[in-house]
Structures are given as C-alpha cells and as structure tokens.
Design an enzyme around this catalytic site. Structure first.
Site, PDB file in Angstrom:
ATOM      1  N   GLU A 174      35.174  38.085  66.174  1.00  0.00           N
ATOM      2  CA  GLU A 174      33.972  37.273  65.883  1.00  0.00           C
ATOM      3  C   GLU A 174      32.864  37.523  66.908  1.00  0.00           C
ATOM      4  O   GLU A 174      32.180  36.596  67.335  1.00  0.00           O
ATOM      5  CB  GLU A 174      34.318  35.773  65.869  1.00  0.00           C
ATOM      6  CG  GLU A 174      35.152  35.345  64.696  1.00  0.00           C
ATOM      7  CD  GLU A 174      34.344  35.128  63.426  1.00  0.00           C
ATOM      8  OE1 GLU A 174      33.119  35.199  63.474  1.00  0.00           O
ATOM      9  OE2 GLU A 174      34.986  34.928  62.385  1.00  0.00           O
TER      10      GLU A 174
HETATM   11  C1  LIG Z   1      43.553  40.869  65.810  1.00  0.00           C
HETATM   12  C2  LIG Z   1      42.194  41.177  65.309  1.00  0.00           C
HETATM   13  C3  LIG Z   1      41.732  40.569  64.157  1.00  0.00           C
HETATM   14  C4  LIG Z   1      40.494  40.912  63.638  1.00  0.00           C
HETATM   15  N1  LIG Z   1      40.099  40.382  62.441  1.00  0.00           N
HETATM   16  C5  LIG Z   1      38.992  40.873  61.839  1.00  0.00           C
HETATM   17  C6  LIG Z   1      38.649  40.494  60.512  1.00  0.00           C
HETATM   18  O1  LIG Z   1      39.327  39.681  59.898  1.00  0.00           O
HETATM   19  N2  LIG Z   1      37.552  41.049  59.946  1.00  0.00           N
HETATM   20  C7  LIG Z   1      36.770  41.951  60.588  1.00  0.00           C
HETATM   21  O2  LIG Z   1      35.810  42.408  60.017  1.00  0.00           O
HETATM   22  N3  LIG Z   1      37.062  42.341  61.855  1.00  0.00           N
HETATM   23  C8  LIG Z   1      38.154  41.826  62.481  1.00  0.00           C
HETATM   24  N4  LIG Z   1      38.480  42.225  63.756  1.00  0.00           N
HETATM   25  C9  LIG Z   1      37.642  43.207  64.419  1.00  0.00           C
HETATM   26  C10 LIG Z   1      36.861  42.632  65.580  1.00  0.00           C
HETATM   27  O3  LIG Z   1      35.831  41.812  65.115  1.00  0.00           O
HETATM   28  C11 LIG Z   1      36.381  43.811  66.422  1.00  0.00           C
HETATM   29  O4  LIG Z   1      37.518  44.342  67.076  1.00  0.00           O
HETATM   30  C12 LIG Z   1      35.316  43.427  67.414  1.00  0.00           C
HETATM   31  O5  LIG Z   1      34.128  43.111  66.742  1.00  0.00           O
HETATM   32  C13 LIG Z   1      35.032  44.528  68.421  1.00  0.00           C
HETATM   33  O6  LIG Z   1      34.845  45.763  67.793  1.00  0.00           O
HETATM   34  P1  LIG Z   1      35.652  47.055  68.322  1.00  0.00           P
HETATM   35  O7  LIG Z   1      37.080  46.698  68.347  1.00  0.00           O
HETATM   36  O8  LIG Z   1      35.223  48.205  67.531  1.00  0.00           O
HETATM   37  O9  LIG Z   1      35.197  47.195  69.830  1.00  0.00           O
HETATM   38  P2  LIG Z   1      33.849  47.915  70.341  1.00  0.00           P
HETATM   39  O10 LIG Z   1      32.705  47.430  69.535  1.00  0.00           O
HETATM   40  O11 LIG Z   1      34.085  49.357  70.448  1.00  0.00           O
HETATM   41  O12 LIG Z   1      33.735  47.284  71.811  1.00  0.00           O
HETATM   42  C14 LIG Z   1      34.472  47.778  72.927  1.00  0.00           C
HETATM   43  C15 LIG Z   1      33.903  47.131  74.189  1.00  0.00           C
HETATM   44  O13 LIG Z   1      32.554  47.552  74.375  1.00  0.00           O
HETATM   45  C16 LIG Z   1      31.692  46.434  74.472  1.00  0.00           C
HETATM   46  N5  LIG Z   1      30.450  46.720  73.797  1.00  0.00           N
HETATM   47  C17 LIG Z   1      30.274  47.258  72.589  1.00  0.00           C
HETATM   48  N6  LIG Z   1      28.973  47.357  72.296  1.00  0.00           N
HETATM   49  C18 LIG Z   1      28.297  46.849  73.332  1.00  0.00           C
HETATM   50  C19 LIG Z   1      26.929  46.645  73.627  1.00  0.00           C
HETATM   51  N7  LIG Z   1      25.970  46.966  72.755  1.00  0.00           N
HETATM   52  N8  LIG Z   1      26.596  46.083  74.814  1.00  0.00           N
HETATM   53  C20 LIG Z   1      27.541  45.701  75.695  1.00  0.00           C
HETATM   54  N9  LIG Z   1      28.857  45.874  75.470  1.00  0.00           N
HETATM   55  C21 LIG Z   1      29.245  46.427  74.311  1.00  0.00           C
HETATM   56  C22 LIG Z   1      32.425  45.292  73.784  1.00  0.00           C
HETATM   57  O14 LIG Z   1      31.999  44.013  74.267  1.00  0.00           O
HETATM   58  C23 LIG Z   1      33.870  45.610  74.132  1.00  0.00           C
HETATM   59  O15 LIG Z   1      34.185  45.069  75.389  1.00  0.00           O
HETATM   60  C24 LIG Z   1      39.692  41.843  64.317  1.00  0.00           C
HETATM   61  C25 LIG Z   1      40.141  42.419  65.509  1.00  0.00           C
HETATM   62  C26 LIG Z   1      41.378  42.113  65.990  1.00  0.00           C
HETATM   63  C27 LIG Z   1      41.861  42.785  67.258  1.00  0.00           C
END
Ligand SMILES: Cc1cc2nc3c(=O)[nH]c(=O)nc-3n(C[C@H](O)[C@H](O)[C@H](O)COP(=O)(O)OP(=O)(O)OC[C@H]3O[C@@H](n4cnc5c(N)ncnc54)[C@H](O)[C@@H]3O)c2cc1C
Length: 602
Positions: A442
């Site tokens: 989220e």
């Molecule tokens: C158990 C679980 C359940 C989930 N359920 C859902 C679901 O039901 N539906 C759904 O759509 N998604 C779901 N997600 C996905 C979740 O919303 C994403 O994992 C999350 O938004 C982060 O995206 P990412 O994993 O690609 O990390 P990334 O976006 O790659 O982020 C990696 C790190 O980089 C940082 N970062 C990235 N961009 C920036 C920026 N511009 N500035 C500063 N820091 C940054 C982030 O804060 C983080 O620390 C789920 C994830 C998990 C693990």
C-alpha cells in the site's frame, strides 16, 4: 495459547471517552444505533475472531496455501472462518441497510475489523480485500456493474483483489504495462502480468473479482493513461449468473516471510488473448479512483499494524507477569525467590514502549476513522471540509507510523520473552513476521514520506498542515487550563515541537520552490517519522487529558487504567518526543549526508 487480541477497556476508552463515538447517534444515518448496538457488534466480532480466526493462526502460517498448477489448496479452517465472518454481516458492516449492511459508523466498523487482524491477519486479508474492492465498485461502478458484482461481494459470494503491481512497476505505477484493447459489447481485452496479488487465487468463494490497473491503447503515457477494470475469474452474465472461465491464469504463488496464509499470486491476464475486462469509471481515471479510496484502505493498513503490535504487547505483558527470573540489583540473595520479570525496571521500559506505540497507534487510527465519519455524515459543511483536509495530511502518517513503531513493539515483545520469544513455540515471532509487510505494501514507507512532504504539506498553500496545527493548538490550550503541572508542561513541549515542525516545513518547501526539489525531499522519511511522533504526542496528550478528568472518580482497576494512561503519556513525552529535536535539527539544517553519498562509495 490464549488468544490476546485487545484490551477491551482501552478500546472502550478510545471509542467512548476520547472520540465520543456515541455522539454520532444524533446523526440521521446512525439514529437506530446506540452504545449497546456498538458494543454488541464489537462483542460479536471478538467472539468470531477468538473462536474462528485465532484458532488457526499458527496453522495457517505453518501450512501455507499450495498451488498444484490447477487450483489452490489451503487448510479448511480458513473457509470456515471467512464464512462465519460473512454470515455475521461484517462484509457490509458500514454499508447502508438497503445494501444489506449494518450501517455502523466507520469508526465502530473499523474497531470490529481490527479484532480480526490481531486474531489472524492472513485469513482476515481475504474479506478485507473484498471490502476494499466492493468500496471501489460502489463508488465508481456503473449501475449494471453494481447489480452484477456489488451485492455478491457484500454477501461474500464473490471475493475481490486489488491488482496494481507489476514486476517493473511497484512503487512506480506510471510504468504499468498491462494493456486493455476495446472489444465487443463495450468490454476490453486485457493483457499483462501482475505480481504479488494478494488473495489472487483460492476456492473460498464462487468467483474472484480482480480490480486491475491497465492502459487503454492509445492513451497518454504515465499515470494519466491508467484505467481501472473489473476482470472476474469467471465471467458474469447479464442476469448475474456465472459464465465461462475468463482468461486469467495463476502463474504461481509467492512464498513469504509472514502473512503466509494469504495467497500471494503471480497472475497472467490474456495469455490466450481472451481475457475480458469491464472499464470502471472513466477512461484514464483509474489511479484517481484507486486513490479516492486510499484513505480508508490506508487506515486499514495502519490499524492492521497496530493490532499485530497490540497482540504482541498483550502476550509480552502476560509473560512478564508470570516468568520468574533474577533478583533486584539491590538484593541478590540467592536464597530468596526469583522475581517476576515485570518487576525489573528494564522489562517495564520495554512494556511501556510497546504500550505507547500500540495504544497511541490505536487511538490515532480510530481518530482517522472518526474523521471519515465526519467527512461522509456531518451536517456541517465546514466539519466535512476540515475532515477531508485532516485526512489528506494524516493518511501517510496513519499508514506509516504504526507500520514502523508497532513493528518495533513486536520486536520488543520478542525481547521480553528472551530466548523463548525467538522460538516458534510462542506467537510473538509470527506477529513480528506478519507485521513486517505493513511498511512495504500500500505504498512503501519511502513513498508515503514523499507523499507527505512532496505533496500533502504544501497543497492548498499549506492549508492541511495549518489546520492540523490549529487542532494541536486547541489541545495545548486545554492542557494549559489543566490542574496537572505535568500535563501543562507536556502541552508546552508539544507546542514547541509543532512550531519547530512548521518552521522546518517552510524551509523545506522554500528549497523546493527554488528548484532544489531532490535535495529538499532527500530526508523525507525522517520528516515523516518526526511528524508522526509529534502527531502521536498530540494523541497521547489528548488521552492523558481525558484520563485525568476521570481519575478522581475512578476506583479499583479503572483507577489503575487511568494511571497507566498518564504514566504512558509521561513516557512518550520524556522518552519519545525529545527524539524529534534531533530529527528537526537534521531536517532544518538540510543535512546532506544521504543525499551526497555516492552509489560507488558503498
Ligand atoms: C505480501 C505482499 C502483498 C502484496 N499485495 C499486493 C496486492 O494485493 N496488490 C498489489 O497490487 N500489490 C501488492 N503488493 C505489492 C506491493 O504493493 C509492492 O511490493 C510495493 O508497492 C513496492 O513495490 P516493489 O516491491 O516493486 O518495490 P520497489 O518499488 O522496487 O521499491 C524498492 C525500494 O525502493 C524504494 N523506492 C522506490 N521508488 C522510490 C522513489 N521514487 N523514491 C524513494 N524510494 C523509492 C522503496 O521505498 C523501497 O524501499 C504486495 C506485496 C507484498 C510483499
């Protein structure tokens, strides 16, 4: 192991003494309700959470759902629990009577739902995602979509997901690649891959309704070209009956650290070119629709984090009252019996820290839910406008502060258990693992921080932050009139912290205006943490003022309860709020340590 979900006395204090939820019954929407009906709903939730959810929390963690290439299997208790939840009407707790709901204020509905989170967060995720999904369809769906999907969702016959994330588009939703191409009957052919979709496949309901973000071909790039689609697992005919299997395939399950009972799926839409979706709302407005419902969704995430921390705190407290170990530093006579560890000051330190995090978090989240009630049901236009502004600025804090500090509470709960806390024999390690997700999904912590500092504090010329300051100032003025010198002092400390925050905010916004945007936002996470601590300090002062007003007439355990609130407030103001001074210095001096660190220097 006895389930420990909440201190009911604390919940009553927050609802009735702090937030005065009973006053809502004077509004037309809640005229049939009373404290008795609110308590009855909470009692029912507590009973089902205790008897149907908590009972398989450990088992759902140990026996994760399995996918055999065709369908997902999971332990049967999950379905029994979800069925009990739906039969009791909690899917539609806050919805209108006309939609089959209980028409409870959101504050009370959230209090009920919170209990399922502390009992078993991974089973609770299935109905909770369905509620979020139904909220979106109710707000933006066509009459036809509401007729075919909403009723079934609110009855729990269908369940829902939110499918945003893709492998290359997590935080950065502007990079979503899933496409939607216009097809016959106003429908769209959806094609793309989603990852991490919670509750994306299971056999708990007749159908699964995915709410999918995708780009209509030819639309603008970035977030302005994202639309929202209903993509059901089974197509739904015009008369609401089940049609053919849609072209949505589970590519596999993801195995996780916590929340292990909730299926986390990789979903392929349109592998065979036949995945049909229905547009929800206007083309290219998908993200706006999603964010419209974010306040409630993010209160839910914050409250979920609180409840996992709360349960850990109650387990640690019970353990500390029983476990005997060591003697006091002043009397180490080995012939004397050992002390209960709660008698060691350092263990009480750890318990106090947990208490301020989880009780502060609970009051914060339910206060936010109370604002949503004001937003939708207050007769006063001004109250509604102010509730919207306060929610705008508080939402990133309500989501993130509990995700950070109630996780810290879980860590301290393990510490109170010593070596036993690190074993799988005690529930505190699972609570920690489950709670670790909340700072990630989220919108990660970092993304919430950018939302607060990069968007919310500056919007409408800083109107939301100024309103928050006026609200805090109201409490400070109340504290000044209080007989307790301690509370008067805390009021001044809070005012000082708030003024520091205002000055720092002005400086950071000014740097942004001068074009130094990257630099101004480099320490946004620290800003989020500091603002969260000041807001929770305010919430603690409000709790202390409510407690001190009742203490003189309180007897027995009630007296202890109010004394506990005052001591916890003292802890927050002596141990926690002072941390914001150093944070404020770093922010106000625009510290460049992280900004200037080069990737090649690591
Ligand atoms: C158990 C679980 C359940 C989930 N359920 C859902 C679901 O039901 N539906 C759904 O759509 N998604 C779901 N997600 C996905 C979740 O919303 C994403 O994992 C999350 O938004 C982060 O995206 P990412 O994993 O690609 O990390 P990334 O976006 O790659 O982020 C990696 C790190 O980089 C940082 N970062 C990235 N961009 C920036 C920026 N511009 N500035 C500063 N820091 C940054 C982030 O804060 C983080 O620390 C789920 C994830 C998990 C693990």
């Amino acid at each position: 192991m006895t389930p420990r979900l909440i201190n009911l006395r604390d919940l009553q204090f927050v609802l009735y003494e702090l937030l005065e939820v009973e006053a809502l019954t004077s509004r037309a929407r809640y005229v049939d309700h009373s404290r008795e009906t609110f308590d009855a709903a909470i009692d029912t939730a507590l009973k089902i959470a205790t008897e149907q959810f908590a009972t398989h929390n450990g088992e759902a963690d140990e026996h994760e759902p399995q996918f055999d290439g065709r369908s997902v299997r999971m332990i049967p208790q999950v379905k029994t629990a979800v069925d009990a939840f739906r039969r009791a009407g909690f899917m539609a707790a806050a919805k209108d009577y006309d939609s089959g709901g209980m028409q409870l204020p959101l504050t009370v509905a959230q209090a009920c739902l919170a209990l399922f989170n502390s009992a078993n967060v991974s089973t609770a995720a299935y109905p909770f995602l369905t509620i979020a999904n139904a909220n979106l369809i109710e707000a933006f769906g066509s009459e036809d979509q509401k007729r075919r999907y909403l009723k079934a969702l609110l009855e729990g016959r269908f369940m829902g997901t939110m499918a945003l994330t893709e492998p290359q588009a997590g935080s950065s939703l502007s990079d979503i690649k899933t496409t939607a191409t216009p097809a016959e009957n106003g429908r769209y052919l959806v094609s793309g891959n989603k990852i991490f979709i919670s509750a994306g496949d299971h056999e708990l309901a007749e159908n699964i309704v995915h709410l999918v973000l995708a780009r209509i071909r030819g639309g603008p790039p970035g977030v302005k070209g994202i639309s929202l689609f209903i993509v059901p697992k089974y197509l739904v005919n015009d008369d609401g009956t089940q049609g053919a299997r849609n072209d949505v395939a589970t590519a596999g399950l993801i195995h996780k650290m916590g929340y292990r009972g909730t299926t986390s799926t990789m979903l392929n839409f349109g592998e065979k070119g036949r995945c049909l979706g229905e547009l929800v709302g206007q083309p290219h407005q998908g993200l706006a629709c999603m964010f419209h419902m974010m306040n409630e969704a993010r209160i839910g995430v914050g409250l979920g984090a609180v409840m996992l921390g709360y349960s850990g705190y109650l387990h640690a407290l019970a353990y500390a009252r029983e476990r005997q170990q060591g003697r006091s530093p002043a009397g180490k006579d080995p012939l004397k019996p050992q002390l209960r560890i709660v008698e060691h000051a350092d263990v009480r330190r750890m318990l106090l820290a947990q208490k301020v995090y989880v009780e502060g978090g609970l009051a914060l989240c339910l206060y936010a839910a109370r604002l949503v009630d004001d937003l939708y049901t207050s007769d006063s236009e001004r109250t509604r406008r102010e509730a919207a502004l306060l929610l705008d600025i508080l939402t990133p804090i309500v989501k993130s502060w509990p995700s950070q500090y109630c996780l810290e509470a879980n860590s301290l709960a393990i510490q109170v258990h010593g070596g036993y806390g690190y074993t799988r024999e005690y529930p505190v390690e699972q609570l920690y693992r489950d709670n670790r997700l909340n700072a990630i999904h989220e919108g990660t912590h970092g993304i919430q921080a950018l939302d607060l500092l990069g968007r919310k504090v500056g919007m409408q010329d800083g109107a939301a932050l100024q309103l928050l300051m006026r609200e805090i100032d109201r409490t400070v003025r109340e504290a000044r009139k209080c007989e307790s010198p301690e509370l008067r002092r805390y009021g001044e400390e809070l005012a000082h912290a708030m003024h520091g925050l205002m000055e720092t905010t002005r400086n950071l916004l000014c740097a942004g205006d001068k074009g130094e945007i990257d630099f101004a936002l480099a320490n946004a996470a620290l800003y989020l943490e500091m603002t969260g601590h000041i807001v929770v300090g305010w919430i603690w002062l409000r709790q202390a003022l409510a407690a001190v007003a009742r203490l003189a007439d309180a007897h027995g355990t009630d007296g202890d309860f109010y004394q506990g609130k005052l001591q916890a407030c003292a802890y927050f103001f002596r141990w926690e709020l002072p941390k914001t001074r150093h944070q404020n210095d770093l922010l106000n001096n625009m510290d460049r340590t992280c900004y200037e660190m080069q990737p090649s220097w690591f």
